[in-house]
Design an enzyme around this catalytic site. Structure first.
Site, PDB file in Angstrom:
ATOM      1  N   GLN A 115     -18.389 154.628  42.290  1.00  0.00           N
ATOM      2  CA  GLN A 115     -17.953 156.023  42.127  1.00  0.00           C
ATOM      3  C   GLN A 115     -18.243 156.473  40.700  1.00  0.00           C
ATOM      4  OE1 GLN A 115     -13.751 156.403  44.071  1.00  0.00           O
ATOM      5  NE2 GLN A 115     -14.097 154.270  43.616  1.00  0.00           N
ATOM      6  N   VAL A 117     -20.078 157.553  37.234  1.00  0.00           N
ATOM      7  CA  VAL A 117     -21.236 158.392  36.901  1.00  0.00           C
ATOM      8  C   VAL A 117     -21.809 157.985  35.541  1.00  0.00           C
ATOM      9  CG1 VAL A 117     -20.474 160.372  38.290  1.00  0.00           C
ATOM     10  CG2 VAL A 117     -19.686 160.171  35.921  1.00  0.00           C
ATOM     11  N   HIS A 133     -21.006 159.359  43.460  1.00  0.00           N
ATOM     12  CA  HIS A 133     -20.634 160.618  42.786  1.00  0.00           C
ATOM     13  C   HIS A 133     -21.700 161.094  41.810  1.00  0.00           C
ATOM     14  CE1 HIS A 133     -16.092 159.702  43.687  1.00  0.00           C
ATOM     15  NE2 HIS A 133     -16.764 160.091  44.752  1.00  0.00           N
ATOM     16  N   CYS A 162     -33.830 174.683  33.246  1.00  0.00           N
ATOM     17  CA  CYS A 162     -34.969 174.048  33.922  1.00  0.00           C
ATOM     18  C   CYS A 162     -36.261 174.696  33.420  1.00  0.00           C
ATOM     19  CB  CYS A 162     -34.801 174.306  35.412  1.00  0.00           C
ATOM     20  SG  CYS A 162     -36.126 173.707  36.447  1.00  0.00           S
ATOM     21  N   GLY A 201     -11.601 147.985  40.190  1.00  0.00           N
ATOM     22  CA  GLY A 201     -11.307 149.021  39.196  1.00  0.00           C
ATOM     23  C   GLY A 201     -11.278 150.435  39.737  1.00  0.00           C
ATOM     24  N   PRO A 228      -5.905 145.392  37.455  1.00  0.00           N
ATOM     25  CA  PRO A 228      -4.654 144.937  36.813  1.00  0.00           C
ATOM     26  C   PRO A 228      -3.417 145.635  37.383  1.00  0.00           C
ATOM     27  CG  PRO A 228      -5.964 146.281  35.281  1.00  0.00           C
ATOM     28  CD  PRO A 228      -6.773 146.137  36.523  1.00  0.00           C
TER      29      PRO A 228
HETATM   30  P1  OAD Z   1      -9.140 156.100  38.365  1.00  0.00           P
HETATM   31  O1  OAD Z   1      -8.975 156.521  36.956  1.00  0.00           O
HETATM   32  O2  OAD Z   1      -8.443 156.905  39.414  1.00  0.00           O
HETATM   33  O3  OAD Z   1      -8.666 154.605  38.542  1.00  0.00           O
HETATM   34  C1  OAD Z   1      -9.075 153.577  37.669  1.00  0.00           C
HETATM   35  C2  OAD Z   1      -8.520 152.262  38.183  1.00  0.00           C
HETATM   36  O4  OAD Z   1      -9.008 151.238  37.332  1.00  0.00           O
HETATM   37  C3  OAD Z   1      -6.994 152.165  38.172  1.00  0.00           C
HETATM   38  O5  OAD Z   1      -6.544 151.661  39.423  1.00  0.00           O
HETATM   39  C4  OAD Z   1      -6.708 151.151  37.062  1.00  0.00           C
HETATM   40  O6  OAD Z   1      -5.581 150.347  37.327  1.00  0.00           O
HETATM   41  C5  OAD Z   1      -7.980 150.323  37.097  1.00  0.00           C
HETATM   42  N1  OAD Z   1      -8.297 149.626  35.829  1.00  0.00           N
HETATM   43  C6  OAD Z   1      -7.986 149.996  34.560  1.00  0.00           C
HETATM   44  N2  OAD Z   1      -8.472 149.105  33.685  1.00  0.00           N
HETATM   45  C7  OAD Z   1      -9.131 148.149  34.404  1.00  0.00           C
HETATM   46  C8  OAD Z   1      -9.853 146.978  34.087  1.00  0.00           C
HETATM   47  N3  OAD Z   1     -10.015 146.580  32.823  1.00  0.00           N
HETATM   48  N4  OAD Z   1     -10.392 146.241  35.098  1.00  0.00           N
HETATM   49  C9  OAD Z   1     -10.234 146.639  36.387  1.00  0.00           C
HETATM   50  N5  OAD Z   1      -9.553 147.747  36.743  1.00  0.00           N
HETATM   51  C10 OAD Z   1      -9.014 148.487  35.781  1.00  0.00           C
HETATM   52  O7  OAD Z   1     -10.718 156.009  38.638  1.00  0.00           O
HETATM   53  P2  OAD Z   1     -11.505 155.967  40.029  1.00  0.00           P
HETATM   54  O8  OAD Z   1     -10.744 155.217  41.056  1.00  0.00           O
HETATM   55  O9  OAD Z   1     -12.870 155.520  39.709  1.00  0.00           O
HETATM   56  O10 OAD Z   1     -14.373 161.522  41.036  1.00  0.00           O
HETATM   57  O11 OAD Z   1     -11.519 157.490  40.414  1.00  0.00           O
HETATM   58  C11 OAD Z   1     -12.194 157.872  41.554  1.00  0.00           C
HETATM   59  C12 OAD Z   1     -12.797 159.236  41.377  1.00  0.00           C
HETATM   60  O12 OAD Z   1     -11.785 160.158  40.950  1.00  0.00           O
HETATM   61  C13 OAD Z   1     -13.833 159.335  40.262  1.00  0.00           C
HETATM   62  O13 OAD Z   1     -15.125 158.947  40.664  1.00  0.00           O
HETATM   63  C14 OAD Z   1     -13.805 160.792  39.926  1.00  0.00           C
HETATM   64  C15 OAD Z   1     -12.298 160.955  39.849  1.00  0.00           C
HETATM   65  O14 OAD Z   1     -11.799 162.208  39.929  1.00  0.00           O
HETATM   66  C16 OAD Z   1     -15.002 162.676  40.816  1.00  0.00           C
HETATM   67  O15 OAD Z   1     -15.148 163.151  39.705  1.00  0.00           O
HETATM   68  C17 OAD Z   1     -15.525 163.321  42.061  1.00  0.00           C
END
Ligand code: OAD
Length: 256
Positions: A115, A117, A133, A162, A201, A228
């Protein structure tokens, strides 16, 4: 106290060994990553304590309506993010996933679906990367739809234009927009035939990505969460490896 730490470490070791055993027997392995995989590279997550969505309102910056209202504001935010990410390097978690990809088909096929970018998986050497994404480094013309990659950060002018003169937009998926259909179809296809599905993550809150582990689990994959913190998925997965991905993923690789 020391004894309980040792016991936890022993349990962790045996879980990693069990996972490695499962991976050795797997024909297809899929990893779905989210912002957490880049946290140790210094890229802010979206929903953590210092997350982007604590500081900024998504509807003001990450929607087609926001861009129609104020393209310069939206571009300034993306340019700031591009500069932040440009200063970051892949970490051991990205590298471990790239190594899994290099081992693809020996012994298993491996697909990396993200997910994110930020492009750090590619920088770490993963190829292909199924970017659900889009990418901060892609620009798309709102007139002629031409796509191009531009890694300059900061961009020389905002908003970028562009060669046809049209306004360019960030090549990312905004709230309310459809995901790239080929990437999404591939992600669901491989999830439905995975033997092991790693969820790394991600808060697992944003659809349709959040459905991928469920689809994999329903079709019989061993679903493993590396995070975590607890997420809505945590109670549903077969194995939870609680900790930072830059530490846990290399340990999985070592155990292989
Ligand atoms: P989030 O910010 O929602 O979640 C990040 C996750 O990473 C959380 O569950 C944390 O606990 C975990 N985390 C933090 N540090 C970590 C580490 N060192 N190792 C492993 N995990 C860790 O981010 P996403 O789930 O990626 O979409 O969010 C999903 C989508 O929501 C994104 O792609 C974006 C956002 O809005 C769009 O922009 C369309």
């Amino acid at each position: 106290m020391r004894r309980s730490v040792e016991l936890l470490e022993m349990q962790f070791e045996s879980e990693i060994r069990m996972l490695a055993e499962k991976l050795r027997g797997a024909r297809r392995v899929v990893a779905l990553t989210g912002a957490g995989v880049s946290a140790e590279s210094g890229v802010p997550t979206f929903r953590g304590a210092d997350g982007l969505w604590r500081e900024f309102r998504p509807e003001e910056l990450a929607t087609p309506q926001a861009f129609a209202r104020d393209a310069v504001l939206v571009w300034e935010w993306y340019d700031w993010r591009r500069q932040k990410v440009a200063a970051c390097a892949p970490n051991d978690g990205h590298r471990a996933l790239a190594e899994l990809g290099r081992r693809s088909s020996a012994p298993f096929e491996f697909d990396l679906v993200t997910q994110n970018v930020d492009g750090l998986h590619r920088l770490a050497g993963s190829n292909p990367v199924w970017e659900l994404h889009g990418s901060l480094w892609n620009l798309r013309c709102t007139d002629c739809s031409r796509n191009r990659e531009d890694r300059r950060a900061p961009l020389p002018s905002i908003p970028p234009r562009c060669e046809c003169g049209g306004l360019e937009r960030p090549g990312v998926v905004w709230f309310g927009e459809a995901l790239p259909s080929d990437v999404l179809a591939h992600a669901f296809e491989v999830a439905s035939c995975a033997d092991v599905f790693l969820v790394v993550g991600t808060s697992a809150l944003v659809q349709p990505a959040a459905s991928l582990p469920e689809v994999a689990g329903e079709q019989g994959a061993l679903v493993v969460e590396v995070n975590p913190e607890l997420t809505p998925l945590s109670g549903l997965v077969d194995l939870r490896l609680a900790g930072p991905s830059a530490q846990i993923l290399p340990r999985i690789l070592d155990a292989l």
